[in-house]
Design an enzyme around this catalytic site. Structure first.
Site, short mmCIF file in Angstrom:
data_model
loop_
_atom_site.label_atom_id
_atom_site.label_comp_id
_atom_site.label_asym_id
_atom_site.label_seq_id
_atom_site.Cartn_x
_atom_site.Cartn_y
_atom_site.Cartn_z
N ASP A 1 0.78 -1.27 -0.06
CA ASP A 1 0.10 0.20 -0.02
C ASP A 1 0.80 1.09 -0.10
OD1 ASP A 1 -2.28 -1.56 -0.18
OD2 ASP A 1 -2.41 -1.54 2.19
N GLU B 1 32.01 18.44 -15.31
CA GLU B 1 32.30 17.51 -14.47
C GLU B 1 33.10 16.55 -14.95
OE1 GLU B 1 28.87 14.52 -13.87
OE2 GLU B 1 27.69 15.90 -14.90
N ARG C 1 36.17 13.02 -9.25
CA ARG C 1 35.29 13.73 -10.22
C ARG C 1 35.03 15.22 -9.61
NH1 ARG C 1 31.53 10.43 -11.26
NH2 ARG C 1 29.74 11.08 -9.89
N ASP D 1 23.48 19.94 -8.84
CA ASP D 1 24.17 18.71 -9.12
C ASP D 1 25.76 18.93 -9.00
OD1 ASP D 1 25.21 16.35 -10.12
OD2 ASP D 1 24.44 16.49 -12.32
N HIS E 1 28.08 4.80 -11.15
CA HIS E 1 26.79 5.12 -10.77
C HIS E 1 26.51 4.35 -9.41
CE1 HIS E 1 25.13 6.10 -15.25
NE2 HIS E 1 25.54 7.03 -14.47
#
Ligand code: GLY
Ligand code: MN
Ligand code: MN
Length: 436
Positions: free
Chosen positions: A36, A382, A403, A269, A241
């Site tokens: 639910d 990036e 990064r 970001d 990722h």
């Protein structure tokens, strides 16, 4: 203060570009998580961009008529006291029409019946073509119902157009209202990265650092992240990722955090990479300085009139030289770029459009040419470097993943880095992480 005119003006601009026809823009569906429980609801970005309205089970219909009387019509849930006791407030068509400035509003239950009426004699039907099989089927069926009225002299639209072609191009150029929200989102994410740096210690789990990011987002008014945060210690930083975020952080490792909040429907970001113990060690420092220099070159290349490719190419030249210096690549910079041997350590591109969606809409090429950057476009910059253990890689470099990512608005004369206040140089990072 909510200003319905912002959205009304966007609808008028879209209608002017349609020239003639009817556009149907559905909001996103609610998604069940399990039993639910639903996933937190997120409206469709384009629907919200044109309506300011956020409730699920709603559809925006725009009618560009020949007599120059464009119409915007909302279909939404009826008021329902019983459901509102369980699920909370809903506007209902009357209040929604008034507050959001639509020309008309109807119950979502009337959508099919009204669409058959509204589609009649419209030359073109615009909608997100192919985005949902259910909508494709439903609208083609409604179009058939219009065709059945041919003997009464009513024609069905004979042109099908993807409405996203027009909306995406509008969304690519951010207006002042949008840039102000993006600035505020960027400031919250900047504070969150600082907080994470101050909190990080060896022995913590990655998701404990993630909790600090989410806490800072929320306490500043940004309820949700714009995407699942990547909190990746040591070798995990080389998994692009990585979102498991459940490993322990070790003294001597780097921590890569890619995290940004969503504020009022707009993303931020940011990626920062820093030492778990607050001090960069020899090889880490060398690789870090190369990525940092490549990012500075890429940001400097993000200028109005420059090609979309310019920041990527600027970053690549610096990275290629750096990879040669580190003995990761061999030969000349031109040779490394030509053979693409750098891709073993830098396998993604240097940025993407950013806006309501973190990877925002907008074409990157016009015809077969990369498009040029123009005022109002927002992109990330990036570059990174990800070094997995391998026989031909000096062991001192193994498992270094770095990064550095900022959000950049192109202005009339240059650019504005929205996230530049997040500590980035070796000195800034070591200063913020210095413990008493
Ligand atoms: N956080 C997603 C990206 O950096 O593209
Ligand atoms: Mn990004
Ligand atoms: Mn990112």
């Amino acid at each position: 203060m909510f200003d319905p005119d912002i959205y009304a003006r966007r609808r008028v601009r879209l209608l002017a570009q349609m020239q003639h026809g009817i556009a149907i823009i559905p909001n996103a569906l609610e998604q069940q998580r399990n039993a639910d429980t639903d996933h937190p609801y997120r409206f469709d970005s384009s629907f919200h961009y044109l309506s300011g309205f956020s409730e699920p089970e709603s559809v925006l219909v725009l009618v560009a008529t020949k007599d120059n009387k464009p119409q915007s019509i909302l279909f939404c849930r009826e008021k329902d006291m019983e459901r509102e006791i369980w699920d909370g407030f809903r506007y209902g068509p009357d209040a929604a029409q008034e507050k959001f400035g639509f020309d008309a509003a109807f119950s979502i239950a009337q959508l099919d019946e009204k669409l058959i009426e509204l589609m009649g004699n419209q030359p073109a039907l615009f909608y997100p073509l192919g985005a949902s099989a259910a909508w494709d089927q439903r609208l083609l069926k409604l179009r058939c119902a219009v065709q059945e009225k041919a003997r009464s002299g009513i024609k069905a639209p004979d042109e099908l157009r993807d409405v996203r072609t027009l909306i995406n191009e509008m969304r690519l150029f951010k207006d002042l209202h949008e840039i102000n929200i993006l600035r505020r989102a960027a400031a919250i994410s900047t504070a969150a990265h600082k907080r994470a740096m101050q909190f990080t210690r060896p022995g913590q789990l990655e998701y404990q650092v993630e909790a600090e990011l989410l806490h800072e987002f929320c306490r500043n008014g940004a309820r949700d992240p714009a995407y699942t945060s990547i909190v990746a210690g040591g070798a995990n930083a080389c998994v692009l990722h990585y979102i498991a975020n459940n490993a322990e952080l070790h003294d001597g490792d780097l921590l890569l955090i890619d995290a940004g909040c969503e504020l009022e429907g707009y993303a931020s970001d940011i990626t920062r990479t820093y030492p778990v113990n607050g001090r960069f060690m020899g090889a880490q420092r060398d690789v870090y300085q190369i990525v940092l220099a490549s990012q500075a070159a890429a940001i400097a290349a993000a200028m109005p009139g420059a090609s979309w490719e310019a920041p990527h190419n600027a970053a690549l030249s610096i990275l290629a030289q750096g990879f040669i210096d580190l003995k990761l690549c061999h030969g000349t910079v031109d040779g490394v770029l030509e053979s693409e041997s750098y891709k073993k350590y830098y396998m993604h591109r240097t940025g993407h459009w950013m806006g309501m969606d973190v990877h925002d809409v907008g074409d990157y090429k016009i015809g077969d040419q990369w498009r040029s950057l123009q005022a109002g476009m927002v992109l990330t910059v990036e570059p990174g470097c990800y070094i997995r253990p391998a026989d031909d890689v000096p062991p001192a470099l193994w498992n270094i993943g770095i990064r550095i990512e900022d959000d950049v608005v192109i202005t009339g004369i240059g650019n504005e880095v929205l996230t530049g206040a997040a500590p980035k140089t070796v000195n800034e990072i070591e200063e913020v992480m210095r413990h008493e």
